[in-house]
Motif scaffolding. Structure first.
Motif, mmCIF file in Angstrom:
data_model
loop_
_atom_site.group_PDB
_atom_site.id
_atom_site.type_symbol
_atom_site.label_atom_id
_atom_site.label_comp_id
_atom_site.label_asym_id
_atom_site.label_seq_id
_atom_site.Cartn_x
_atom_site.Cartn_y
_atom_site.Cartn_z
ATOM 1 N N UNK A 69 -4.579 4.564 -9.372
ATOM 2 C CA UNK A 69 -4.457 3.846 -8.102
ATOM 3 C C UNK A 69 -3.101 4.113 -7.455
ATOM 4 N N UNK A 70 -2.046 4.075 -8.252
ATOM 5 C CA UNK A 70 -0.709 4.335 -7.729
ATOM 6 C C UNK A 70 -0.578 5.766 -7.226
ATOM 7 N N UNK A 83 -3.803 3.349 3.659
ATOM 8 C CA UNK A 83 -4.758 3.167 2.564
ATOM 9 C C UNK A 83 -4.452 1.888 1.815
ATOM 10 N N UNK A 84 -5.511 1.180 1.436
ATOM 11 C CA UNK A 84 -5.404 0.083 0.473
ATOM 12 C C UNK A 84 -6.292 0.407 -0.715
ATOM 13 N N UNK A 107 4.812 -1.534 -4.063
ATOM 14 C CA UNK A 107 3.642 -1.650 -3.201
ATOM 15 C C UNK A 107 3.274 -3.122 -3.042
ATOM 16 N N UNK A 108 3.059 -3.532 -1.799
ATOM 17 C CA UNK A 108 2.671 -4.907 -1.529
ATOM 18 C C UNK A 108 1.169 -5.093 -1.580
ATOM 19 N N UNK A 109 0.693 -6.332 -1.478
ATOM 20 C CA UNK A 109 -0.745 -6.616 -1.564
ATOM 21 C C UNK A 109 -1.564 -6.004 -0.442
ATOM 22 N N UNK A 112 -1.950 -2.469 -2.255
ATOM 23 C CA UNK A 112 -2.443 -2.372 -3.627
ATOM 24 C C UNK A 112 -2.718 -3.754 -4.185
ATOM 25 N N UNK A 113 -3.925 -3.921 -4.710
ATOM 26 C CA UNK A 113 -4.316 -5.192 -5.316
ATOM 27 C C UNK A 113 -4.998 -4.903 -6.645
#
Length: 236
Positions: A69-70, A83-84, A107-109, A112-113
């Motif tokens: 994901x990262x 992108x999220x 990375x903030x919400x 990235x969650x």
């Protein structure tokens, strides 16, 4: 070499040594950069499927320590894409590590969650993502669970689902065993990696278990991709 579905990966045990498990998650980025091939999958399949007129969304099923994901976020950022990524894993230990990795990466919400959840829960919530992916998940699943994840992926993906996994070959066992000798005893990477290879599918085996609409693609020497694309509405 027959598929060894009875082989058990130590990191999956609820009683796995916490320090060894932490080290395993920490070593995933290095190992995945060497063997997973996600950079080429991103360039050839994922990036072309992402919309440019809004924030694109990706779901990573069974995200583990969150390194894929990262990586996807970093590549998208370098390409100027909004992108999220949402990463889900039912294991609380994976969720904890991935959440810390996201915070450390800055990375903030909104980008990235990580959630402690299974794909069926997101289906029940009515969630939808542009692209659904997983890495090294399929070989863990028994037949009902495999069917469930694939069916969920079709509901959750607006356009594309890609499940990347190891392709079983004897030479993969030999090469992985040799390459990871320096990591022996430091984590579960080497032992569980060899187990993963023994549990994984050949391309033909994967093709036989995929439902209609899915395609098994041999990517490189030791990778399988299970790929599904949503067909455009009739008349378009």
């Amino acid at each position: 070499m027959q598929r060894d579905i009875a082989a058990f990966e130590e990191m999956d045990s609820p009683d796995a040594d916490p320090l060894m498990l932490e080290r395993t998650y920490a070593q995933f980025p290095l190992v995945n950069r060497c063997v997973s091939g996600w950079r080429s999958v991103y360039l050839g399949l994922v990036r072309p499927a992402l919309p440019r007129n809004r924030t694109a969304t990706i779901l990573d099923i069974g995200c583990g320590g969150g390194d894929i994901a990262l990586a996807l976020l970093r590549w998208a950022r370098a390409d100027g894409l909004s992108l999220k990524v949402t990463g889900i894993d039912p294991d609380p230990r994976a969720h904890d590590f991935a959440s810390r990795a996201a915070a450390a990466a800055g990375f903030g919400p909104e980008e990235l969650e990580f959630r402690r959840a299974a794909s069926a829960e997101l289906v029940a919530e009515g969630q939808v993502f542009d692209v659904v992916i997983s890495n090294h998940v399929l070989h863990h699943l028994d037949p009902p669970a495999l069917s469930g994840v694939l069916a969920d992926s079709q509901v959750l993906a607006r356009s594309l689902a890609i499940h990347s996994d190891i392709r079983r070959r004897r030479s993969a066992l030999l090469l992985f065993g040799l390459a990871t000798l320096p990591l022996a005893g430091t984590s579960f990477i080497r032992r569980d990696g060899l187990t993963s290879i023994r549990r994984s599918f050949t391309r033909d085996e994967l093709a036989r278990v995929l439902p209609r609409g899915w395609h098994a693609h041999a990517a490189g020497m030791y990778r399988n991709l299970a790929i599904w694309r949503r067909e455009p509405p009739a008349g378009r």
